[in-house]
Write a protein that holds these residues in place. Structure first.
Motif, short mmCIF file in Angstrom:
data_model
loop_
_atom_site.label_atom_id
_atom_site.label_comp_id
_atom_site.label_asym_id
_atom_site.label_seq_id
_atom_site.Cartn_x
_atom_site.Cartn_y
_atom_site.Cartn_z
N HIS A 14 6.50 -16.98 20.75
CA HIS A 14 5.17 -17.32 21.27
C HIS A 14 5.12 -18.67 21.97
O HIS A 14 4.29 -19.53 21.65
N PRO A 15 5.97 -18.90 22.96
CA PRO A 15 6.02 -20.22 23.61
C PRO A 15 4.77 -20.59 24.38
O PRO A 15 4.43 -21.77 24.48
N PHE A 16 4.06 -19.59 24.95
CA PHE A 16 2.93 -19.91 25.83
C PHE A 16 1.58 -19.76 25.14
O PHE A 16 0.55 -19.84 25.79
N SER B 90 30.06 -16.64 28.16
CA SER B 90 30.13 -16.25 26.76
C SER B 90 28.97 -15.32 26.41
O SER B 90 27.85 -15.51 26.91
N PRO B 91 29.20 -14.33 25.56
CA PRO B 91 28.09 -13.45 25.15
C PRO B 91 27.02 -14.24 24.41
O PRO B 91 27.32 -15.05 23.53
N ILE B 92 25.77 -14.02 24.78
CA ILE B 92 24.65 -14.69 24.12
C ILE B 92 23.53 -13.68 23.89
O ILE B 92 23.45 -12.64 24.55
N GLU B 93 22.68 -14.01 22.94
CA GLU B 93 21.43 -13.27 22.72
C GLU B 93 20.32 -14.31 22.62
O GLU B 93 20.04 -14.83 21.54
N TYR B 94 19.73 -14.65 23.75
CA TYR B 94 18.63 -15.62 23.81
C TYR B 94 17.34 -14.84 24.03
O TYR B 94 17.08 -14.35 25.14
N CYS B 95 16.56 -14.72 22.97
CA CYS B 95 15.41 -13.82 22.97
C CYS B 95 14.11 -14.59 22.87
O CYS B 95 13.95 -15.45 21.99
N ALA B 96 13.17 -14.29 23.76
CA ALA B 96 11.82 -14.85 23.70
C ALA B 96 10.87 -13.74 23.26
O ALA B 96 10.83 -12.67 23.87
N GLU B 97 10.11 -14.02 22.19
CA GLU B 97 9.11 -13.06 21.72
C GLU B 97 7.74 -13.49 22.21
O GLU B 97 7.33 -14.64 22.00
N LEU B 98 7.03 -12.56 22.84
CA LEU B 98 5.77 -12.88 23.49
C LEU B 98 4.67 -11.92 23.06
O LEU B 98 4.90 -10.72 22.89
N LEU B 99 3.46 -12.45 22.89
CA LEU B 99 2.29 -11.60 22.78
C LEU B 99 1.94 -11.09 24.17
O LEU B 99 2.36 -11.65 25.19
N LEU B 100 1.16 -10.01 24.24
CA LEU B 100 0.80 -9.46 25.55
C LEU B 100 0.12 -10.50 26.43
O LEU B 100 0.35 -10.55 27.64
N LEU C 26 26.39 -20.46 16.01
CA LEU C 26 25.14 -20.78 15.33
C LEU C 26 23.98 -20.05 16.00
O LEU C 26 23.95 -19.90 17.22
N ALA C 27 23.03 -19.59 15.18
CA ALA C 27 21.76 -19.07 15.69
C ALA C 27 20.69 -20.13 15.48
O ALA C 27 20.69 -20.82 14.45
N ILE C 28 19.80 -20.29 16.44
CA ILE C 28 18.68 -21.23 16.33
C ILE C 28 17.37 -20.46 16.48
O ILE C 28 17.23 -19.62 17.38
N TRP C 29 16.44 -20.77 15.60
CA TRP C 29 15.10 -20.17 15.63
C TRP C 29 14.08 -21.26 15.89
O TRP C 29 13.90 -22.16 15.08
N LEU C 30 13.44 -21.21 17.05
CA LEU C 30 12.34 -22.13 17.38
C LEU C 30 11.03 -21.43 17.03
O LEU C 30 10.59 -20.52 17.73
N ASN C 31 10.42 -21.86 15.94
CA ASN C 31 9.26 -21.15 15.41
C ASN C 31 7.97 -21.89 15.77
O ASN C 31 7.56 -22.82 15.07
N LEU C 32 7.33 -21.46 16.84
CA LEU C 32 6.01 -21.98 17.18
C LEU C 32 4.96 -21.12 16.50
O LEU C 32 5.15 -19.92 16.31
N PRO C 33 3.83 -21.71 16.09
CA PRO C 33 2.80 -20.93 15.38
C PRO C 33 2.38 -19.69 16.16
O PRO C 33 2.22 -19.73 17.38
N ALA C 34 2.18 -18.59 15.43
CA ALA C 34 1.90 -17.29 16.06
C ALA C 34 0.42 -17.02 16.21
O ALA C 34 0.02 -15.91 16.54
N ARG C 35 -0.43 -18.01 15.96
CA ARG C 35 -1.87 -17.80 16.13
C ARG C 35 -2.49 -19.05 16.73
O ARG C 35 -1.95 -20.16 16.65
#
Length: 431
Positions: free
Chosen positions: A102-104, A131-141, A56-65
């Motif tokens: 955008h966790p922070f 196990s192979p995983i792809e745990y990705c955090a997307e961050l603004l500068l 399963l893939a999980i997407w934690l979507n915090l507001p981007a603004r």
């Protein structure tokens, strides 16, 4: 019976009307909602998910603004409540892909640690084994400070994606290079950038300068995202006002990255040859959900948070977008689902067509004909002929039941896919 020549021509005309500028990012467009039908009850789906143990893939979507006031504890508690409510149906499935955006931007490290602890308590996160995983955090500068990167690494994230502003300042460039050096020290499996294009303030000169800066960093992945997706503009208004500029920028970026040696997934996700996604593509095991590619066999996506999308078998769900209604639903211990859509038989075939074209730039015509009993061969032949004649170049070729896109065809992937899907929805059953 419908005439396949007429179907191909009608499909070409329809796609041309919807997307007059052929050079556009393709990965955000599928599957088509016109192929869906609404459903009222999800009991059967819930039972099926509870019994499944597939990745399963999980997407934690915090507001981007940012907002005028902080999101606060109510929002975090609502997100935690949604995680808890989803445990029964999905808690047994190994989570091989995790996407956190955008966790922070709204919360401190202690809050993110609490959130990840709750997620690990309710779902089978795989970051503690081999196990192979792809745990990705997307961050603004502004989020990508060394301490934040260290915390995310400690929480199990092995990939970082930096989301760039449309028009970076000199200070942004300096910050980007400093962040990159910190991130490399954490030995992430993948380090990439999200590159926006198509904004009115962007021009070809500034885009070339931005590309030079990005390529000097040698990122593992570069994701192109149109302004219309990032800012949720009206797509038709955006194309009408800025379409030619957007298409020129897209062509510039695409050609520059291909010349630099990057492999391409879809026509907007560029990866180096040793990246796990490139290896999966080469080994014919690349997967794609509604928002991302993966190499860890995650075909289903569970979205958590406002406006998050879920792709669960043939069922699609989208959460409420507005923050307050999302919070109010979860405070009543109700999932904040706004829409539920179900793929019909032809829509399932459309998704397979889109997945094959985006993941591998080819189409197994015989497989789709036999699997879905659709007369696809004639449609494919006529679409291929019409596209090649219109472009006065070879965009695709068909040999032994396999359609293969050329590099010029990959650049026009959105238009080609749209034409196939529009025609497929009208294609008759095989005799």
């Amino acid at each position: 019976m419908n005439n396949p020549n007429a179907l191909a021509s009608q499909s070409f005309d329809l796609a041309a009307q919807q997307h007059p500028h052929l050079l556009r990012s393709a990965s955000y467009n599928y599957p088509h909602r016109c192929a869906f039908k609404a459903v009222d009850d999800g009991d059967t789906q819930t039972v099926n998910q509870r019994l499944s143990i597939s990745p399963l893939a999980i997407w934690l979507n915090l507001p981007a603004r940012r907002f005028d006031t902080a999101l606060g504890r109510d929002f975090l508690d609502s997100l935690i409540a949604e995680i808890t409510l989803r445990k029964e149906a999905f808690g047994r499935r190994p989570v091989t892909q995790l996407l956190l955006r955008h966790p922070f931007l709204h919360y401190q490290g202690a809050d993110i640690t609490e959130l990840m602890h709750l997620l690990a308590s309710n779902f089978r996160l795989n970051h503690r084994d081999n196990s192979p995983i792809e745990y990705c955090a997307e961050l603004l500068l502004e989020e990508a400070e060394g301490a934040n990167l260290a915390l995310l690494k400690g929480l199990g994230f092995n990939e970082f994606l930096l989301s760039l502003p449309a028009s970076p300042s000199r200070g942004d460039y300096e910050k980007l290079h400093a962040i990159w050096q910190h991130a490399r020290e954490f030995a992430a499996d993948s380090l990439g950038v999200r590159l926006p294009y198509g904004y009115p303030e962007q021009d070809l000169h500034s885009m070339r300068a931005l590309l030079d800066q990005i390529l000097s960093l040698k990122p593992d992945r570069i994701l192109l995202t149109p302004a219309s997706e990032l800012d949720r503009w009206n797509l038709q208004d955006h194309i009408h006002e800025h379409g030619s500029n957007s298409a020129s920028q897209f062509a510039l970026i695409y050609n520059a990255l291909r010349h630099a040696g990057y492999r391409v997934l879809g026509n907007d996700c560029f990866v180096i040859g040793r990246d796990s996604l490139a290896i999966a593509q080469n080994q014919n095991r690349l997967r794609r959900t509604a928002i991302a590619y993966n190499s860890v066999n995650a075909a289903d996506l569970l979205g958590l948070g406002p406006a998050a999308s879920s792709q669960l078998g043939s069922r699609y769900e989208s959460n409420l977008e507005a923050i307050q209604p999302y919070i109010e639903n979860l405070q009543l211990h109700k999932l904040a689902i706004d829409k539920v859509l179900q793929l019909g038989t032809k829509a399932k075939a459309c998704r397979v067509v889109a997945d094959q074209l985006l993941c591998y730039h080819r189409l197994d015509i015989h497989y789709i004909e036999n699997r879905y009993e659709l007369a696809l061969a004639s449609l494919a032949e006529n679409i291929s002929w019409e596209f090649n004649a219109e472009a006065n170049m070879e965009l695709m070729r068909i040999h032994n039941g396999l359609l293969q896109l050329s590099d010029d065809g990959i650049m026009r992937l959105l238009f080609i896919s749209d034409t196939f899907l529009a025609g497929l929805l009208k294609t008759p059953k095989k005799d």
